[in-house]
Design a protein around this motif. Sequence first.
Motif, mmCIF file in Angstrom:
data_model
loop_
_atom_site.group_PDB
_atom_site.id
_atom_site.type_symbol
_atom_site.label_atom_id
_atom_site.label_comp_id
_atom_site.label_asym_id
_atom_site.label_seq_id
_atom_site.Cartn_x
_atom_site.Cartn_y
_atom_site.Cartn_z
ATOM 1 N N ARG A 276 0.813 -1.213 0.000
ATOM 2 C CA ARG A 276 0.000 0.000 0.000
ATOM 3 C C ARG A 276 0.851 1.269 0.000
ATOM 4 O O ARG A 276 1.759 1.435 0.830
ATOM 5 C CB ARG A 276 -0.936 0.024 1.214
ATOM 6 C CG ARG A 276 -1.897 -1.152 1.283
ATOM 7 C CD ARG A 276 -2.971 -1.056 0.220
ATOM 8 N NE ARG A 276 -3.841 0.079 0.408
ATOM 9 C CZ ARG A 276 -4.938 0.080 1.173
ATOM 10 N NH1 ARG A 276 -5.289 -1.024 1.825
ATOM 11 N NH2 ARG A 276 -5.697 1.156 1.268
ATOM 12 N N PRO B 77 1.627 5.455 0.471
ATOM 13 C CA PRO B 77 1.234 6.429 1.503
ATOM 14 C C PRO B 77 0.343 7.559 0.975
ATOM 15 O O PRO B 77 -0.012 8.463 1.731
ATOM 16 C CB PRO B 77 2.580 6.981 1.994
ATOM 17 C CG PRO B 77 3.474 6.858 0.805
ATOM 18 C CD PRO B 77 3.029 5.631 0.070
ATOM 19 N N LYS C 270 -4.933 7.297 0.112
ATOM 20 C CA LYS C 270 -5.327 6.255 1.070
ATOM 21 C C LYS C 270 -6.826 6.022 0.999
ATOM 22 O O LYS C 270 -7.621 6.955 0.953
ATOM 23 C CB LYS C 270 -4.910 6.661 2.483
ATOM 24 C CG LYS C 270 -3.390 6.721 2.674
ATOM 25 C CD LYS C 270 -3.011 7.083 4.093
ATOM 26 C CE LYS C 270 -1.497 7.085 4.276
ATOM 27 N NZ LYS C 270 -1.113 7.442 5.662
ATOM 28 N N SER C 271 -7.194 4.737 1.006
ATOM 29 C CA SER C 271 -8.591 4.347 0.918
ATOM 30 C C SER C 271 -8.758 2.964 1.523
ATOM 31 O O SER C 271 -7.822 2.145 1.464
ATOM 32 C CB SER C 271 -9.048 4.332 -0.552
ATOM 33 O OG SER C 271 -10.285 3.694 -0.700
ATOM 34 N N SER D 122 -7.032 2.618 -4.275
ATOM 35 C CA SER D 122 -5.817 3.314 -3.871
ATOM 36 C C SER D 122 -4.666 3.015 -4.830
ATOM 37 O O SER D 122 -3.908 3.912 -5.220
ATOM 38 C CB SER D 122 -5.437 2.897 -2.445
ATOM 39 O OG SER D 122 -4.232 3.510 -2.045
ATOM 40 N N THR E 175 -3.006 5.844 -7.374
ATOM 41 C CA THR E 175 -1.569 6.113 -7.296
ATOM 42 C C THR E 175 -0.912 5.946 -8.663
ATOM 43 O O THR E 175 -0.044 6.740 -9.055
ATOM 44 C CB THR E 175 -0.895 5.172 -6.277
ATOM 45 O OG1 THR E 175 -1.518 5.337 -5.004
ATOM 46 C CG2 THR E 175 0.584 5.476 -6.147
ATOM 47 N N ASP F 52 -8.644 13.365 -3.863
ATOM 48 C CA ASP F 52 -7.431 13.499 -3.036
ATOM 49 C C ASP F 52 -6.251 14.067 -3.820
ATOM 50 O O ASP F 52 -5.107 13.967 -3.370
ATOM 51 C CB ASP F 52 -7.040 12.128 -2.474
ATOM 52 C CG ASP F 52 -7.973 11.658 -1.380
ATOM 53 O OD1 ASP F 52 -8.958 12.363 -1.107
ATOM 54 O OD2 ASP F 52 -7.730 10.585 -0.801
ATOM 55 N N SER G 212 -2.483 14.619 -2.124
ATOM 56 C CA SER G 212 -1.473 13.631 -2.512
ATOM 57 C C SER G 212 -0.396 14.235 -3.408
ATOM 58 O O SER G 212 0.769 13.821 -3.358
ATOM 59 C CB SER G 212 -2.150 12.457 -3.225
ATOM 60 O OG SER G 212 -3.036 11.780 -2.358
#
Length: 550
Positions: free
Chosen positions: A136, A138, A141-142, A148, A152, A309, A313
């Motif tokens: 995962r 950073p 985030k979900s 997620s 990303t 986000d 992010s």
Amino acid sequence: MKTSIENKVEKKLHSRNFTKFGLDINPIVSIASGAIIFIFALYAFFNLDGANKLFESIKNIITTKTDWVFILSSNLFIIACLFLAFSKLGKVRIGGVNCKPEFSNFAWYSMLISGGMGIGLMFWSVGEPLYHSMIRPPIFKSPNAVSSALATTFFDWGLHPWAIYAIMSLSLAFFAYNKNLPLSLRSVFYPILKDKIFGIWGDIIDILAVIACLVGLATSLGLGVQQINSGLTYLFNINSSILIQIVLIAIITGIATLSVISGIDKGVKFLSEITMKMALVFMVAVLLIGPTSYIIRTFSNSLGLYINDFVKSAFFISMDGSSWQGTWPIFYIAWWISCSPFVGMFIARISKGRTIREFVLAVLIVPSLLSFLWLSVFGGTSIYINNITNGSLFEVVKNKLPVALFEMINNLNTPFLAGSIKILLSIVGILLVIFFFVTTSDSGSLVVDSITTGGKLDSPVGQRVFWACIEGFIATVLLLIGGEKALTTLQTAVISTGLPFAILLSIMSIVLITSVKKSYAKQQKVKEIKLYKRFDEFKDSEDFEEKNLA
């Protein structure tokens, strides 16, 4: 007829070119860039481990100690692009008020994506989303690991890289077509260096651009043939070897050479359009054969998370210089910035006649959305298959990444003609990798040739062929020297140039906005004069109002 400014430019810059024996090149730029690449090859030949350690340590310092430079500058490029697109400056037309686009929208978009990052999406679209779903990240985030992971991946392949390309390409196009300067990186710095760009300072800038183009293309070509070789091994049991990879390089270089000889209007445009149509069919086939409902839900959820986000992010900077950020987003940003002279030059070459608003939105938004859809189809499918095969695909991604695409296809659930469909899809996948590399190689050859001629667009055909062959030659030499390790060393060396280029791009953003403001004022005056002439012509006519409104 050439303007006085164009005559001045040609006299100052092109008069320095060597024009004998069918050549038309700037000897300083050509010889110096070639010598630097030759010295690197010698260093790698005699001390590959030392070269690898040296550039790896430089890359680690850059990606961990100056990560904030990459994060903040890449966000600056997005802000600059949006400002140019949505402010009044977006009305400025590249090439002047009366300039018309050279290519149709479909041809333009096809060349944008093919020359930009098509091959990267082929290589990473299966592995990266799957990797992020297992380890995962950073950011983004979900509770849903899949959303997620894909959000990303969108971050790495979406607005940030295309904003880098947009700023570079728009700067090059604007100063070439609106300021009548050569289509070369040196021209962007004219507002700062003035006539010094026609001398040694301009040569240094262009040398850096040629090196970045050649080594970036050679690295991609070398790593790409390894993926093609892996696909052939997986499907037809053809041995994976240096000899096979060199033969593949020769074939790809040969096709690229034919395309280069044909020029942009025929060769590059034709191949790009064919490649995009094939890629569309390939993506739709996987979407329909694969877990369709799962892919669509994943795409929607991931895109929503990415948008929601994005700001938080995008500005995330690890407090401890985490290895994750250096391995993924910082690595990518540094790579995109290092490749921007090549991709930017090509996009600039094909974008004459577009308004800045049209240009920015097309370069920034359209490729990003298409990338998101592509990543969702292949990344979503790979995650789904990994879940139902108890993590077997993730093991392939970790140990044999070039094979991951073909392993994913082999695990698709196709009730009708399963074996035939899988083999056909795998063959199409191999062809797509080849075609994307051909379009990257031929567009890169045209770019390098343009830089080494001082920005000319009509250089001798033999010269273009020479640069196409040089790319293949560099990749071949590196494979012979040290295989994948030598290519990775070269890639690491290219990424190490990301920091100075990030600073240069930041300066370019400011210079570009300042210069566009002046052009906006001039183009508005031209429009006012034209409107006044129309009024003066028809003011005594009974049908003035109808004609003026038309």
